[in-house]
Design an enzyme around this catalytic site. Structure first.
Site, PDB file in Angstrom:
ATOM      1  N   ARG A  75       0.797  -0.792   0.241  1.00  9.46           N
ATOM      2  CA  ARG A  75       0.014  -0.180   0.007  1.00  9.46           C
ATOM      3  C   ARG A  75       0.544   1.417  -0.096  1.00  9.46           C
ATOM      4  O   ARG A  75       2.089   1.265   0.619  1.00  9.46           O
ATOM      5  CB  ARG A  75      -0.677   0.083   0.650  1.00  9.46           C
ATOM      6  CG  ARG A  75      -1.483   1.304   1.616  1.00  9.46           C
ATOM      7  CD  ARG A  75      -1.970   0.622   2.627  1.00  9.46           C
ATOM      8  NE  ARG A  75      -3.055   2.408   2.731  1.00  9.46           N
ATOM      9  CZ  ARG A  75      -3.783   2.858   3.903  1.00  9.46           C
ATOM     10  NH1 ARG A  75      -2.796   2.457   4.612  1.00  9.46           N
ATOM     11  NH2 ARG A  75      -3.390   4.203   3.970  1.00  9.46           N
ATOM     12  N   HIS A 119      -3.188  11.392   1.225  1.00  8.82           N
ATOM     13  CA  HIS A 119      -2.200  10.901   2.622  1.00  8.82           C
ATOM     14  C   HIS A 119      -2.014  11.787   3.129  1.00  8.82           C
ATOM     15  O   HIS A 119      -0.510  12.121   3.797  1.00  8.82           O
ATOM     16  CB  HIS A 119      -1.747   9.430   2.277  1.00  8.82           C
ATOM     17  CG  HIS A 119      -1.578   8.868   4.252  1.00  8.82           C
ATOM     18  ND1 HIS A 119      -1.672   7.080   4.411  1.00  8.82           N
ATOM     19  CD2 HIS A 119      -1.341   8.846   5.490  1.00  8.82           C
ATOM     20  CE1 HIS A 119      -1.651   6.694   5.021  1.00  8.82           C
ATOM     21  NE2 HIS A 119      -0.769   8.493   5.932  1.00  8.82           N
ATOM     22  N   GLU A 165      -7.643   8.222   6.745  1.00  7.71           N
ATOM     23  CA  GLU A 165      -7.960   8.338   8.155  1.00  7.71           C
ATOM     24  C   GLU A 165      -8.490  10.100   7.797  1.00  7.71           C
ATOM     25  O   GLU A 165      -7.719  10.255   8.879  1.00  7.71           O
ATOM     26  CB  GLU A 165      -6.860   8.567   8.949  1.00  7.71           C
ATOM     27  CG  GLU A 165      -6.257   7.129   9.350  1.00  7.71           C
ATOM     28  CD  GLU A 165      -5.242   6.878   9.754  1.00  7.71           C
ATOM     29  OE1 GLU A 165      -4.630   8.096  10.795  1.00  7.71           O
ATOM     30  OE2 GLU A 165      -4.705   5.995  10.490  1.00  7.71           O
ATOM     31  N   ASN A 301      -7.921   1.106   9.795  1.00  9.36           N
ATOM     32  CA  ASN A 301      -6.079   1.594   9.989  1.00  9.36           C
ATOM     33  C   ASN A 301      -6.338   1.407  11.404  1.00  9.36           C
ATOM     34  O   ASN A 301      -7.650   1.773  12.326  1.00  9.36           O
ATOM     35  CB  ASN A 301      -5.584   2.919  10.101  1.00  9.36           C
ATOM     36  CG  ASN A 301      -5.190   3.012   8.547  1.00  9.36           C
ATOM     37  OD1 ASN A 301      -5.490   1.949   7.861  1.00  9.36           O
ATOM     38  ND2 ASN A 301      -4.684   4.098   8.337  1.00  9.36           N
ATOM     39  N   TYR A 303      -4.892   0.581  15.766  1.00  8.16           N
ATOM     40  CA  TYR A 303      -3.555   0.534  16.601  1.00  8.16           C
ATOM     41  C   TYR A 303      -3.510   0.742  18.121  1.00  8.16           C
ATOM     42  O   TYR A 303      -2.705  -0.087  18.758  1.00  8.16           O
ATOM     43  CB  TYR A 303      -3.146   2.377  16.496  1.00  8.16           C
ATOM     44  CG  TYR A 303      -2.216   2.398  15.281  1.00  8.16           C
ATOM     45  CD1 TYR A 303      -0.751   2.039  14.670  1.00  8.16           C
ATOM     46  CD2 TYR A 303      -2.629   2.939  14.370  1.00  8.16           C
ATOM     47  CE1 TYR A 303       0.200   1.999  13.357  1.00  8.16           C
ATOM     48  CE2 TYR A 303      -1.921   2.929  12.884  1.00  8.16           C
ATOM     49  CZ  TYR A 303      -0.631   2.621  12.498  1.00  8.16           C
ATOM     50  OH  TYR A 303      -0.352   2.373  11.305  1.00  8.16           O
ATOM     51  N   GLU A 378      -3.772  -0.437   7.803  1.00  6.53           N
ATOM     52  CA  GLU A 378      -2.278  -0.902   9.072  1.00  6.53           C
ATOM     53  C   GLU A 378      -2.508  -1.271  10.113  1.00  6.53           C
ATOM     54  O   GLU A 378      -3.425  -0.896  10.700  1.00  6.53           O
ATOM     55  CB  GLU A 378      -2.657   1.308   9.086  1.00  6.53           C
ATOM     56  CG  GLU A 378      -1.846   1.847   8.328  1.00  6.53           C
ATOM     57  CD  GLU A 378      -1.826   4.133   8.400  1.00  6.53           C
ATOM     58  OE1 GLU A 378      -1.447   3.650  10.050  1.00  6.53           O
ATOM     59  OE2 GLU A 378      -1.288   4.104   7.780  1.00  6.53           O
TER      60      GLU A 378
END
Ligand code: PNW
Length: 478
Positions: A75, A119, A165, A301, A303, A378
């Site tokens: 990506r 991005h 995002e 994404n 985390y 991600e």
């Protein structure tokens, strides 16, 4: 030793983004991040993306490392200021040539590119002249740019992401100023407007792709959204526990549903419409129809995880950057975030809570049942790696990935339709407001010499993707 096998055809990859790795060579005009980096006190050590990993020069070497590790999916993002330096056409042919070279190189190496159009590197011109995402003109320019990308790269690129995002770009870019363009908005009006424009940009870009390109090019297109899981902060008091449970649900709706509800259901979550009043823009009936069903898959994404507590006073949410926000976006949400002292943290200070990933994937499956499945675009960890020798021996990163992949596997077993997973990041890079001080890579980058050195995690990930299986190592079974 227990092994976790993933479904047949599961897609493994790694991810990067243009501003974080490419550098400015080859006719890329300044973007909002260049200006932000040059504003004193915004980015750690005054770092900037002028050279970054010089991927612009070294991309063939980087693709060779990918090929050698057996990578099948990669990506990347295209820098809008490389294609539209002044924020509009005609396209800069030098920029087009760079991405043609990169895409061809990937395909020659047997690697399928997944391309993000935006991005966060908005051409500075659009911010200076029009106020960036505050202005619908930026949407129009983005659509012209998206069309150029479909036209020039879509014969070979079959997987597109419109925005990365939008939450970060809107909240951190226009709410508390932690990211470019560094604007603040105490009543959050700018935050909701930026998000609204990105949603419209997404839906209309998808419309263009489907109407003009899909038949001939036969690709898929979606958007990718970031979200932490929020777990109700435990409380012995039943009333508080109930309020915290509501706060946790509200937080996921607020942070993820803000974008995912329009894309899957055609409008903002009811809780947001109720609490924001006319500070939240409205969609017309046409826009709702356009938005609904505008993603061929659910891009995620992820985390970390936070505790959520009800916080009906002005927002006291402490962000990952340690900023205390009083009111605005967080005040509207009325959720106070915190962590559990027992949760280990990455070098970003982000709690490592693998089970939060499972819960979020199942939440998404339950609320949206995305037709094209969920693609995790991600996931990864920053590790403190002051020397290359320490970086190469990055057990802490492997432990993070092992935990998260195990929970992703569990989510799949429990019915989450997860079809792809991209590790963030292929290599160390410019970590936004943290500059080069945080390292997320499977490959170490020496920023003085630009030397690339694969870490242990790269070898480990290479085995996961070649076997489609996660194996628990004995030294992890503690
Ligand atoms: C993502 N948060 O950013 C971006 O897509 C990447 O470019 C970035 O390097 C990576 O994650 C690691 O930070 C995020 O506050 C920034 O929750 C902030 C948050 C989440 C994601």
């Amino acid at each position: 030793m227990k092994a976790y096998r993933f479904p047949e055809g599961f897609n493994w990859g790694t991810a990067t983004a243009s501003y974080q790795i490419e550098g400015g060579k080859g006719g890329r005009a300044p973007c909002i991040w260049d200006a932000f980096c040059k504003t004193e006190g915004r980015v750690v050590n005054g770092d900037n993306g002028d050279l970054a990993c010089d991927h612009f020069t070294l991309y063939k070497e980087d693709v060779k490392i990918m090929k050698d590790m057996g990578l099948k999916n990669y990506r990347l993002s295209i820098a809008m200021p490389r294609i539209f330096p002044g924020g509009q056409g005609p396209a800069n042919e030098e920029g087009i040539a760079f991405y043609n070279g990169l895409i061809d190189c990937l395909l020659d190496a047997g690697i399928t590119p997944c391309v993000t159009l935006y991005h966060w590197d908005l051409p500075l011109e659009l911010e200076m002249e029009h106020g960036g995402w505050q202005n619908y003109i930026t949407v129009e320019r983005f659509l012209e740019y998206a069309e150029v990308c479909f036209e020039r790269f879509g014969d070979r690129v079959k997987s597109w992401l419109t925005f990365n995002e939008p939450w970060c770009a809107a909240v951190l870019g226009y709410g508390n100023g932690e990211m470019a363009p560094g604007c603040t908005s105490s009543d959050a009006v700018k935050v909701y407007r930026a998000g609204h424009h990105m949603l419209l940009g997404h839906a209309r870009a998808v419309e263009i792709y489907r109407k003009k390109f899909r038949t001939a090019q036969n690709g898929v297109i979606g958007v990718t959204l970031n979200c932490n899981w929020t777990e109700p902060k435990p409380s012995d008091d039943p009333e508080t526990a109930k309020l915290n449970a509501e706060a946790a649900e509200r937080s996921v709706l607020w942070n993820l549903g803000w974008f995912a509800d329009p894309v899957y259901k055609g409008d903002y979550p009811e809780v947001m419409r109720n609490r924001c009043g006319d500070r939240l823009p409205e969609f017309t009936a046409d826009e709702k129809a356009l938005l609904k069903g505008s993603s061929d898959f659910f891009g995620l994404n992820h985390y970390s995880t936070d505790y959520a507590e009800d916080d009906s006073g002005p927002g006291h949410y402490v962000s990952h950057w340690g900023t205390v926000n009083t009111g605005g976006f967080w005040g509207d949400m009325a959720v106070r975030g915190s962590t559990d002292p027992s949760w280990a943290k990455t070098d970003m200070g982000w709690p490592i809570v693998p089970w939060g990933f499972r819960k979020l994937l199942l939440w998404i499956q339950a609320r949206y049942s995305p037709e094209g499945g969920i693609q995790v675009t991600e996931n990864g960890a920053a590790v403190n790696e002051p020397t290359v020798d320490l970086a190469v021996d990055d057990k802490a990163r492997i432990v993070y990935y092992e935990g998260y992949l195990k929970e992703m596997h569990a989510a799949i077993q429990l019915g989450a339709d997860v079809r792809a997973y991209y590790a963030w990041s292929f290599m160390d890079n410019f970590e936004w407001a943290y500059g080069y001080s945080k390292r997320f890579g499977l490959v170490h980058v020496d920023y003085n010499t630009m030397k690339r050195t694969p870490k242990s995690s790269l070898k480990w990930f290479s085995k996961v993707l070649s076997t489609n299986t996660l194996e628990r190592r004995l030294w992890l079974d503690v």
